[in-house]
Design an enzyme around this catalytic site. Structure first.
Site: not given
Lengths: 401, 222
Positions: A169, A239, A335, A368-369
């Site tokens: 990222s 967040r 992602d 994505h994580d």
């Protein structure tokens, strides 16, 4: 009474976070007035400090150093307990003896980026000129600024060439910037789940997060330290929005579906009826404990400005021309923040500049994580890439055996 | 159009009897001097690339299947996921000394532009493919009345990735058509042995189970 403010107040105090910003528990490299950090915005930042962690040992010929570049909301505490939360390091799954980033073989370095809030100079640090937190008086920083500061840290540590630079990222952006700015200092590079430029959609999500922070009445135009407040609700919302982009619909469905939280029937209120709501509120609340709201503004901005091609007359391949660095680019199928198409564009550019590049897209529904999670295929590829690069570098026997 | 015989047929390649590498791979490797920069298009799980690297050749690969790419990267090979039909256009001219298309031509949608791209990206190209003119193939169609299947090409007609089969004769004709020079050519029989070179061209087309060709730009005076 509907509980609309169920994002809990932070239990870690401003003072704790402020102390960690100025006097981190990890080692610090300080740079005085004579060694300013030249920022892209035109300002020379001095004095400043960079907080970092290291794992493993540097070998005799200083050829086994790996720099880990951390993502937006992470820090240098890769494989040790976090000083504020007491939780395990964010990449312990990847870093340690026998792990892909094997601390028996490699010397691992991770610095808190400039602009961060865990000991490197940033908006939460005390401005020596005023004795107060920098706040919005801190200059706007960029990804190249972060990398320039890391290069100064490595000079300080006496490391000329990095065996590998790795990161996901925002960390991946730094990896690419490293190879573009200091190709001769990077033997191999492993950019993960990233892109050579931040997309309009990603800038839009970041703007949503920043606006949430700035809309919080506790933000006080960034001077919340002086008021002993912290815009924790705005930051938690930022967040939450960010967190959704890090996951995927499939992963959310697998984890939560439409299941209710501690109840059978809807309450017909704005309580967290659904498990997914409760999960997001928890993510928001725990994030504000360890992160500084202004830092979030600065770091998201740095990502927004990132565009390697723009610095090379719009031609991406130009950024990597004649580069000797060995690349392994990794993306994940689910992602949608940094989709595979963007990695592919990078790979095409690297190919066109005749760089030695591998590219693997890993199938996962974790979004994505995925680069932070237990994805064995990713570990295998990272390990194999480092091993083959190590052979080419003459590291096959490793530093510690 | 007249089919011209290759000017410089391949000779003197000793087939590998250790069984570690496929004969066609060894044959390809023999054609490439150490130190060359090579792109293997459709590199599968990287067997040929590994052989090339072991001989001091700087190899890169493109592979369509994700599993194949991941296996290659796990072997430490520089391989990217991509499609020969769409991705080769992005490669600059003269980027490689040799570009290899091993057992992949028949799976491309546009064999002709692919071949043209190979010789634009690389100074030379090495192409190997299963020969549909092979007697077993002919026999299956002629006698069996069904689309041929062999040990190397086991898929049925409806689920095969191979969509553009050709014979050695067809391929030679294509090379002629796009002005490609054949520097070396060899046909391998069912057991991977080179078909004797002194035999006439039609024998190759009949008894070669596959063909391996070393090509370069520019044919006869065009």
């Amino acid at each position: 009474m509907t509980n609309v403010h169920s994002i809990s107040s932070p239990s870690i105090l401003n003072e704790d976070r402020a102390h960690e910003a100025d006097h981190p528990t990890s080692p610090v490299a300080t740079f005085g007035m004579d060694q300013p950090l030249r920022l892209d915005c035109g300002i020379d930042l001095a004095p400043f400090q960079i907080a970092y962690q290291t794992y493993g040992e540097l070998n005799a010929d200083r050829s086994n150093a790996i720099l880990i570049c951390h993502a937006l909301t992470l820090d240098q505490h890769v494989a040790n307990l976090h000083p504020l939360t007491g939780k395990a390091g964010w990449w312990e799954i990847m870093v340690g003896p026998g792990r892909p980033l094997d601390t028996d073989r490699y010397f691992i370095i991770c610095s808190n980026v400039i602009g961060g809030c865990m000991g490197s100079t940033g908006p939460a640090s005390t401005d020596p000129a005023t004795g107060k937190a920098w706040g919005l008086d801190f200059p706007v920083i960029t990804i190249p600024d972060m990398v320039r500061a890391q290069a100064m840290l490595l000079d300080r540590l006496g490391i000329e060439t990095l065996f590998c630079v790795i990161g996901g990222s925002m960390g991946g952006m730094q990896v690419l910037q490293w190879t573009a700015a200091y190709p001769e200092r990077v033997f191999s590079a492993l950019p993960v789940a990233c892109s050579t430029r931040h997309s309009a959609q990603n800038i839009a999500f970041h703007e949503l997060g920043r606006q949430a922070v700035m809309a919080d009445p506790d933000w006080h135009h960034g001077r919340y330290f002086e008021r002993s407040t912290h815009p924790h609700r705005g930051l938690a919302v930022a967040r939450m929005a960010g967190h959704i982009t890090y996951l995927s619909d499939a992963a959310l469905h697998r984890k939560f579906g439409r299941r209710m939280q501690d109840r059978e029937l809807p309450t017909f209120s704005f309580d967290a009826d659904f498990q997914v709501e409760s999960y997001l509120r928890y993510q928001g609340s725990s994030f504000v404990e360890r992160f500084d709201a202004n830092s979030y503004l600065y770091l998201t901005r740095a990502m927004d400005y990132f565009d390697i091609a723009a610095d090379h007359s719009g031609v991406l391949a130009q950024a990597f021309l004649g580069i000797k660095t060995r690349f392994c680019v990794v993306s994940f199928t689910s992602d949608w923040l940094f989709p595979t198409s963007e990695s592919r564009a990078l790979v095409h550019a690297l190919n066109a500049s005749s760089a030695r590049v591998s590219f693997a897209e890993i199938e996962t529904d974790r979004g994505h994580d995925a680069f932070l999670l237990d994805v064995p295929e990713f570990f295998d590829i990272s390990r194999a890439f480092l091993e083959s690069a190590g052979k080419a570098r003459g590291l096959s026997n490793g530093a510690g055996g | 159009m007249a089919v011209q015989e290759p000017a410089l047929p391949l000779g003197g390649v000793a087939p590998d009897r250790t069984g570690k590498y496929r004969t066609d791979h060894l044959m390809v490797a023999e054609m490439i001097p150490a130190g060359s920069k090579v792109l293997d298009v459709g590199c599968g799980d990287g067997e040929l690339l590994q052989l090339l690297e072991s001989r001091g050749i700087d190899g890169r690969g493109i592979e369509l299947s994700r599993e194949g790419v991941n296996r290659c990267v796990a072997k430490g090979l520089a391989v990217v996921q991509g499609d020969a039909d769409t991705d080769l256009v992005n490669y600059p001219d003269d980027a490689f000394d040799y570009v290899i298309l091993s057992q992949t031509l028949q799976a491309t949608r546009q064999p002709k532009p692919v071949l043209e791209n190979l010789l634009r990206i690389g100074r030379r190209a090495i192409v190997s493919f299963p020969n549909f003119g092979f007697w077993k193939m002919r026999l299956q169609l002629l006698v069996g009345g069904h689309m041929p299947r062999t040990e190397n090409l086991p898929a049925t007609w409806y689920d095969t990735p191979n969509i553009h089969f050709c014979t050695i004769k067809d391929f030679v004709q294509l090379c002629d058509e796009i002005n490609v020079k054949m520097e070396r050519a060899v046909a391998l029989d069912l057991y991977g042995r080179p078909v004797p070179l002194n035999l006439p061209w039609w024998v190759w087309n009949m008894f070669g189970e596959q063909g391996v060709f070393l090509l370069s730009r520019g044919g006869a005076g065009k």
